[in-house]
Structures are given as C-alpha cells and as structure tokens.
Motif scaffolding. Structure first.
Motif, PDB file in Angstrom:
ATOM      1  N   GLY A 200       1.830 -27.587  -5.926  1.00  8.23           N
ATOM      2  CA  GLY A 200       0.562 -28.042  -5.362  1.00  8.23           C
ATOM      3  C   GLY A 200       0.239 -29.479  -5.721  1.00  8.23           C
ATOM      4  O   GLY A 200       0.609 -29.975  -6.791  1.00  8.23           O
ATOM      5  N   PHE A 201      -0.480 -30.150  -4.821  1.00  4.38           N
ATOM      6  CA  PHE A 201      -0.916 -31.529  -5.047  1.00  4.38           C
ATOM      7  C   PHE A 201      -2.427 -31.617  -4.856  1.00  4.38           C
ATOM      8  O   PHE A 201      -2.972 -31.076  -3.887  1.00  4.38           O
ATOM      9  N   ALA A 202      -3.092 -32.304  -5.761  1.00  3.80           N
ATOM     10  CA  ALA A 202      -4.523 -32.585  -5.632  1.00  3.80           C
ATOM     11  C   ALA A 202      -4.722 -34.089  -5.773  1.00  3.80           C
ATOM     12  O   ALA A 202      -4.170 -34.715  -6.688  1.00  3.80           O
ATOM     13  N   THR A 203      -5.486 -34.674  -4.864  1.00  2.68           N
ATOM     14  CA  THR A 203      -5.654 -36.127  -4.802  1.00  2.68           C
ATOM     15  C   THR A 203      -7.108 -36.509  -5.041  1.00  2.68           C
ATOM     16  O   THR A 203      -8.012 -35.927  -4.442  1.00  2.68           O
ATOM     17  N   VAL A 204      -7.312 -37.505  -5.908  1.00  6.89           N
ATOM     18  CA  VAL A 204      -8.641 -38.039  -6.196  1.00  6.89           C
ATOM     19  C   VAL A 204      -8.628 -39.530  -5.887  1.00  6.89           C
ATOM     20  O   VAL A 204      -7.707 -40.245  -6.280  1.00  6.89           O
ATOM     21  N   ARG A 205      -9.644 -40.015  -5.174  1.00 10.21           N
ATOM     22  CA  ARG A 205      -9.809 -41.431  -4.904  1.00 10.21           C
ATOM     23  C   ARG A 205     -11.222 -41.829  -5.341  1.00 10.21           C
ATOM     24  O   ARG A 205     -12.207 -41.404  -4.728  1.00 10.21           O
ATOM     25  N   VAL A 206     -11.290 -42.674  -6.381  1.00 13.97           N
ATOM     26  CA  VAL A 206     -12.613 -42.978  -6.928  1.00 13.97           C
ATOM     27  C   VAL A 206     -12.586 -44.304  -7.685  1.00 13.97           C
ATOM     28  O   VAL A 206     -11.641 -44.608  -8.411  1.00 13.97           O
ATOM     29  N   GLY A 207     -13.612 -45.114  -7.473  1.00 13.74           N
ATOM     30  CA  GLY A 207     -13.827 -46.319  -8.273  1.00 13.74           C
ATOM     31  C   GLY A 207     -12.620 -47.224  -8.366  1.00 13.74           C
ATOM     32  O   GLY A 207     -11.969 -47.545  -7.380  1.00 13.74           O
ATOM     33  N   ASP A 208     -12.319 -47.631  -9.607  1.00 10.37           N
ATOM     34  CA  ASP A 208     -11.248 -48.604  -9.829  1.00 10.37           C
ATOM     35  C   ASP A 208     -10.100 -48.028 -10.653  1.00 10.37           C
ATOM     36  O   ASP A 208      -9.393 -48.758 -11.345  1.00 10.37           O
ATOM     37  N   VAL A 209      -9.899 -46.721 -10.561  1.00  7.77           N
ATOM     38  CA  VAL A 209      -8.817 -46.082 -11.325  1.00  7.77           C
ATOM     39  C   VAL A 209      -7.477 -46.701 -10.937  1.00  7.77           C
ATOM     40  O   VAL A 209      -7.112 -46.717  -9.755  1.00  7.77           O
ATOM     41  N   VAL A 210      -6.742 -47.200 -11.909  1.00  8.10           N
ATOM     42  CA  VAL A 210      -5.452 -47.831 -11.640  1.00  8.10           C
ATOM     43  C   VAL A 210      -4.408 -46.792 -11.263  1.00  8.10           C
ATOM     44  O   VAL A 210      -3.645 -46.964 -10.315  1.00  8.10           O
ATOM     45  N   GLY A 211      -4.362 -45.689 -12.000  1.00 16.39           N
ATOM     46  CA  GLY A 211      -3.414 -44.626 -11.665  1.00 16.39           C
ATOM     47  C   GLY A 211      -3.298 -43.600 -12.766  1.00 16.39           C
ATOM     48  O   GLY A 211      -2.870 -43.925 -13.879  1.00 16.39           O
ATOM     49  N   ASP A 212      -3.706 -42.363 -12.494  1.00 19.21           N
ATOM     50  CA  ASP A 212      -3.577 -41.249 -13.432  1.00 19.21           C
ATOM     51  C   ASP A 212      -2.761 -40.147 -12.768  1.00 19.21           C
ATOM     52  O   ASP A 212      -3.011 -39.803 -11.601  1.00 19.21           O
ATOM     53  N   HIS A 213      -1.802 -39.596 -13.493  1.00 21.00           N
ATOM     54  CA  HIS A 213      -0.969 -38.513 -12.966  1.00 21.00           C
ATOM     55  C   HIS A 213      -0.767 -37.441 -14.031  1.00 21.00           C
ATOM     56  O   HIS A 213      -0.422 -37.757 -15.173  1.00 21.00           O
ATOM     57  N   THR A 214      -0.986 -36.194 -13.648  1.00 19.33           N
ATOM     58  CA  THR A 214      -0.754 -35.067 -14.543  1.00 19.33           C
ATOM     59  C   THR A 214       0.018 -33.986 -13.805  1.00 19.33           C
ATOM     60  O   THR A 214      -0.364 -33.589 -12.703  1.00 19.33           O
ATOM     61  N   VAL A 215       1.093 -33.515 -14.414  1.00 21.79           N
ATOM     62  CA  VAL A 215       1.839 -32.372 -13.885  1.00 21.79           C
ATOM     63  C   VAL A 215       1.585 -31.195 -14.821  1.00 21.79           C
ATOM     64  O   VAL A 215       1.790 -31.295 -16.036  1.00 21.79           O
ATOM     65  N   ILE A 216       1.119 -30.093 -14.246  1.00 24.08           N
ATOM     66  CA  ILE A 216       0.764 -28.908 -15.025  1.00 24.08           C
ATOM     67  C   ILE A 216       1.784 -27.801 -14.754  1.00 24.08           C
ATOM     68  O   ILE A 216       2.010 -27.427 -13.601  1.00 24.08           O
ATOM     69  N   PHE A 217       2.387 -27.295 -15.813  1.00 25.39           N
ATOM     70  CA  PHE A 217       3.226 -26.102 -15.744  1.00 25.39           C
ATOM     71  C   PHE A 217       2.406 -24.970 -16.371  1.00 25.39           C
ATOM     72  O   PHE A 217       2.051 -25.047 -17.552  1.00 25.39           O
ATOM     73  N   GLY A 218       2.073 -23.947 -15.591  1.00 29.21           N
ATOM     74  CA  GLY A 218       1.197 -22.896 -16.099  1.00 29.21           C
ATOM     75  C   GLY A 218       1.767 -21.508 -15.960  1.00 29.21           C
ATOM     76  O   GLY A 218       2.351 -21.153 -14.928  1.00 29.21           O
ATOM     77  N   ASN A 219       1.599 -20.717 -16.999  1.00 27.03           N
ATOM     78  CA  ASN A 219       1.967 -19.321 -16.983  1.00 27.03           C
ATOM     79  C   ASN A 219       0.862 -18.550 -17.685  1.00 27.03           C
ATOM     80  O   ASN A 219      -0.046 -19.130 -18.284  1.00 27.03           O
ATOM     81  N   GLU A 220       0.897 -17.240 -17.630  1.00 25.34           N
ATOM     82  CA  GLU A 220      -0.114 -16.457 -18.324  1.00 25.34           C
ATOM     83  C   GLU A 220      -0.008 -16.707 -19.820  1.00 25.34           C
ATOM     84  O   GLU A 220       1.030 -16.483 -20.436  1.00 25.34           O
ATOM     85  N   GLY A 221      -1.085 -17.219 -20.383  1.00 25.76           N
ATOM     86  CA  GLY A 221      -1.119 -17.444 -21.824  1.00 25.76           C
ATOM     87  C   GLY A 221      -0.888 -18.868 -22.269  1.00 25.76           C
ATOM     88  O   GLY A 221      -1.143 -19.203 -23.425  1.00 25.76           O
ATOM     89  N   GLU A 222      -0.394 -19.762 -21.367  1.00 25.91           N
ATOM     90  CA  GLU A 222      -0.187 -21.141 -21.803  1.00 25.91           C
ATOM     91  C   GLU A 222      -0.063 -22.108 -20.625  1.00 25.91           C
ATOM     92  O   GLU A 222       0.239 -21.713 -19.497  1.00 25.91           O
ATOM     93  N   ARG A 223      -0.330 -23.382 -20.918  1.00 28.42           N
ATOM     94  CA  ARG A 223      -0.140 -24.477 -19.972  1.00 28.42           C
ATOM     95  C   ARG A 223       0.564 -25.614 -20.699  1.00 28.42           C
ATOM     96  O   ARG A 223       0.235 -25.911 -21.853  1.00 28.42           O
ATOM     97  N   ILE A 224       1.500 -26.228 -20.031  1.00 26.86           N
ATOM     98  CA  ILE A 224       2.126 -27.456 -20.523  1.00 26.86           C
ATOM     99  C   ILE A 224       1.757 -28.553 -19.538  1.00 26.86           C
ATOM    100  O   ILE A 224       1.957 -28.400 -18.335  1.00 26.86           O
ATOM    101  N   GLU A 225       1.201 -29.663 -20.054  1.00 27.02           N
ATOM    102  CA  GLU A 225       0.774 -30.761 -19.195  1.00 27.02           C
ATOM    103  C   GLU A 225       1.472 -32.047 -19.622  1.00 27.02           C
ATOM    104  O   GLU A 225       1.465 -32.398 -20.812  1.00 27.02           O
TER     105      GLU A 225
END
Length: 264
Positions: A200-225
């Motif tokens: 999945g991809f989620a896009t945010v466009r706001v203000g003067d953000v230069v560039g933020d990227h996070t990839v989330i790996f999620g399973n029941e009981g934990e997330r790795i970002e």
C-alpha cells in the motif's frame, strides 16, 4: 570537470550550485533556465545566494560548455536534454521523477551512447534504505503486511514520489512480486480485508516538507518501520555531486546511485 545545471533558478538548482562550489574538482560552467524566464542573463552565483560567479543563466543548452549535465526537472525536459547529451557524448546525472515506462526505456537506449546516473533519489541515506528494505523483506517474507507512507511539500507534481515507488520496487523485488500488480494507491469506502500480497501507498502533500518516507512491515504483535527524513535539499545535491565524481570514470551505460555507492 565542467558541470551544467538545468533549472538553476529553482530550489534544487540553487542547492546544486552550492554543492558544486564546495567540491574542488568540479567547476560550474553553465546554468539553464526556461526560455520565458526573466532570469535569463542573471548571474548564477547571485541566483544561488553565493555572490557573483561571472556566469549567466542561459536558455539554450547548445550554447552551454560542459562535460556533465545535472537534471532534476520534468520527464519531458529531461528526455529532451538526454537526446542532446547523447548526440554530443555528454554525461548526465538525472534526479527527475515521474518518468513513464516508455520514457525510461528511451533513456536506457540513449544511455548506450553516454554515461548516465539515473535515480529516483540521490540521497546517500535513502539509497542505503533501499538496501535495508531488501534485507528486511527477505528476512520477514510474506508473513508481514507492507505499507509505504510518504510526505512532500505542496508544490510536488507527482505522486507517489519516485522514492516511494523505488522503495516499493525494492520490497516487491525481494519478495518476488511485481509492483505493478500488487500496488494499492490509496483506499476509500468498504474495501474488505487486506490482501496480504499488496503493497500500500499513502501520499501526503503539505507545507514545505522536503521529503519523508516510511516503510512499515506489520504482523500481529509487532511492526518494523524503516524511515528516512530529509530536512534539506542539500542531501540530494551532495548525492548528485558524488554521482558526478563517480561517473567521470565510467563508460557509456545506465547506472543508479546504488552503483555509485557500491550497494548493488
């Protein structure tokens, strides 16, 4: 090595002028602006807040004296400049995003005549993240959901960002998936349960953000970002300079920042 910068009056162009001026083995020799720009003829140093350099902005690439062209503009402009450079045997560093599959194919053909570094993100940190994402995906496998969240300033024209797509391709490749088949670009309404194969991809466009990227790996009981946040365009400019220094010793061909950083 003589360097020309396209879009020299823009935010990225100004950062590139500064980064080039800080590298002793490179020399800024030309800066390009749009033909309709009122800045044609302006001093490149003054445009970048560096003081007078004695070089003026031009709208005609054919009049520029350079060995390598750095281009962070639009797909159409980049291909136009690439055709010129291929015909003249000039090298290119390209950070333009949003190229279609057909445009990328044309660029690959043109690179048979000249050395090109083409990357969706020139940041050293982001390219390290690409490698980390491949490693994470290989270890975690198909048991983890994958979501990618990216944020940029309000003026960015393409979505998702080229970096986000590159991250998606890194994960998909490591998992043996085709991103074109598994990507989900936003959700709305009654979507049903999540397909475990999707990315999945989620896009945010706001203000003067230069560039933020996070990839989330999620399973029941934990997330790795895995997250990268850029607070200045200088990180991209310095990466482009590093690519230019590396490229001057390479034969014709299409390279990435992972080649530059020996992360391939």
């Amino acid at each position: 090595m003589k360097i020309a910068v396209v879009g020299v009056a823009g935010r990225m162009g100004r950062a590139l002028v500064q980064a080039i001026s800080e590298e002793a083995s490179l020399r800024l020799s030309a800066g390009l602006v749009e033909p309709s720009s009122s800045l044609v003829g302006a001093d490149l140093g003054e445009l970048a807040g560096q003081g007078k350099l004695g070089l003026v902005a031009t709208a005609d690439l054919a009049q520029a004296d350079f060995d390598l062209l750095i281009d962070f503009t639009s797909p159409e402009s980049t291909l136009h400049h690439a055709r010129f450079c291929a015909a003249q045997g000039k090298a290119m560093v390209i950070g333009t995003t949003g190229l279609s599959a057909e445009q990328k194919a044309e660029l690959a053909t043109l690179a048979e005549q000249m050395p090109v570094v083409f990357a969706p993100n020139m940041s050293v940190g982001v390219n390290l993240c690409f490698k980390l994402l491949e490693m994470a995906a290989q270890v975690l496998g198909d048991d983890y959901d994958v979501e990618i969240v990216e944020a940029h300033h309000r003026h960015k024209l393409d979505a998702p960002s080229g970096t986000a797509l590159g991250m998606g391709e890194a994960v998909a490749g490591a998992l043996g998936r085709d991103l074109k088949e598994v990507a989900v670009y936003g959700r709305e309404g009654f979507t049903g349960a999540r397909d475990r194969q999707t990315i999945g991809f989620a896009t945010v466009r706001v203000g003067d953000v230069v560039g933020d990227h996070t990839v989330i790996f999620g399973n029941e009981g934990e997330r790795i970002e895995i997250t990268h946040k850029a607070s200045s365009r200088m990180t991209f400019a310095k990466g482009a300079v590093r690519a230019a220094l590396w490229l001057q010793k390479q034969p014709a061909g299409l390279y990435t920042m992972r080649d530059v950083l020996h992360l391939a």
